[in-house]
Design an enzyme around this catalytic site. Structure first.
Site, PDB file in Angstrom:
ATOM      1  N   ASP A   7       0.875  -1.161   0.000  1.00 15.87           N
ATOM      2  CA  ASP A   7       0.000   0.000   0.000  1.00 15.87           C
ATOM      3  C   ASP A   7       0.918   1.218   0.000  1.00 15.87           C
ATOM      4  O   ASP A   7       2.112   1.113   0.283  1.00 15.87           O
ATOM      5  CB  ASP A   7      -0.891  -0.038   1.245  1.00 15.87           C
ATOM      6  CG  ASP A   7      -1.775   1.182   1.370  1.00 15.87           C
ATOM      7  OD1 ASP A   7      -2.426   1.564   0.377  1.00 15.87           O
ATOM      8  OD2 ASP A   7      -1.805   1.773   2.476  1.00 15.87           O
ATOM      9  N   ASP A   9      -0.228   5.120   0.838  1.00 16.74           N
ATOM     10  CA  ASP A   9      -0.514   6.176   1.805  1.00 16.74           C
ATOM     11  C   ASP A   9      -0.573   5.626   3.230  1.00 16.74           C
ATOM     12  O   ASP A   9      -1.317   4.682   3.513  1.00 16.74           O
ATOM     13  CB  ASP A   9      -1.831   6.860   1.454  1.00 16.74           C
ATOM     14  CG  ASP A   9      -1.803   7.450   0.051  1.00 16.74           C
ATOM     15  OD1 ASP A   9      -0.883   8.226  -0.241  1.00 16.74           O
ATOM     16  OD2 ASP A   9      -2.690   7.113  -0.761  1.00 16.74           O
TER      17      ASP A   9
END
Length: 222
Positions: A7, A9
């Site tokens: 991922d 953010d």
């Protein structure tokens, strides 16, 4: 060979690039001050709560730049990278990505932020494969404000990873180990699927789940 998914953010960077880009649009005078900023904040809170209407958000978030000439939008994105994002990319996050690359893993960033914002961030990490929310474009190449295909959000991340692997002529089952690093409850579907989930800078809710399930927890940022 192993497959390693990140991922973006809150995981590889300590902030949210989508939300930060919206704030930057206010800072450079492209968006309508506090009213626009407040709505951007509200969408971010919806995302954190796992109830974001992604199509509505994409239409909102892209509205401030997609009507401008593409060269202007790209120049603003370049400023955003230099002034906001590059200072957020920390050595320990780069080292984590590089460790998996040097081990020979197939590495990808899988993010619910759109491709326009995240393409230069993935490039800054040296990651070739980016699975981001794809933006629909019209016949002239302009951005319409709609999403193209399956968005890489919540369970959609699984679909996008499977589609990407199929495009490479690969299958999930052929990898000895599949790692996924994420901070977010929105990524539970993919975290549950992989062989080695890593709760990275996890939210309190995800930290609780990781502890209960015996998942590895990693704190990259202070």
């Amino acid at each position: 060979m192993n497959l390693t998914l990140f991922d973006l953010d809150g995981t590889l960077i300590p902030n949210d690039s989508d939300h930060a880009f919206g704030a930057f649009m206010v800072d450079i005078g492209w968006a309508d001050g506090e009213q626009w900023r407040a709505r951007n904040d509200d969408f971010f809170a919806q995302y954190q709560a796992g109830r974001l209407d992604l199509a509505e958000y994409i239409a909102f978030a892209t509205s401030v730049w997609r009507s401008r000439p593409l060269a202007e939008a790209l120049a603003a994105r370049e400023r955003f990278m230099a002034e906001v994002m590059l200072p957020q990319i920390q050595a320990q996050a780069r080292a984590l990505v590089e460790r998996h690359q040097q081990a020979g893993d197939l590495v990808a960033i899988v993010t619910a932020t759109n491709e326009f914002v995240t393409e230069p961030i993935a490039a800054a990490f040296g990651v070739e494969h980016l699975l981001a929310v794809q933006l629909q474009r019209d016949a002239q190449g302009g951005y319409t404000g709609a999403i193209e295909g399956v968005p890489s959000y919540q369970a959609g991340k699984i679909t996008r990873v499977q589609q990407w692997l199929a495009g490479l002529g690969r299958q999930w089952e052929e990898f000895e180990r599949v790692n996924f690093y994420s901070d977010s409850m929105n990524d539970l579907p993919l975290l549950d699927l992989v062989s080695h989930p890593v709760a990275t800078n996890p939210t309190p809710a995800l930290a609780d789940i990781a502890s209960a399930r015996g998942w590895t927890t990693l704190k990259l940022f202070a």
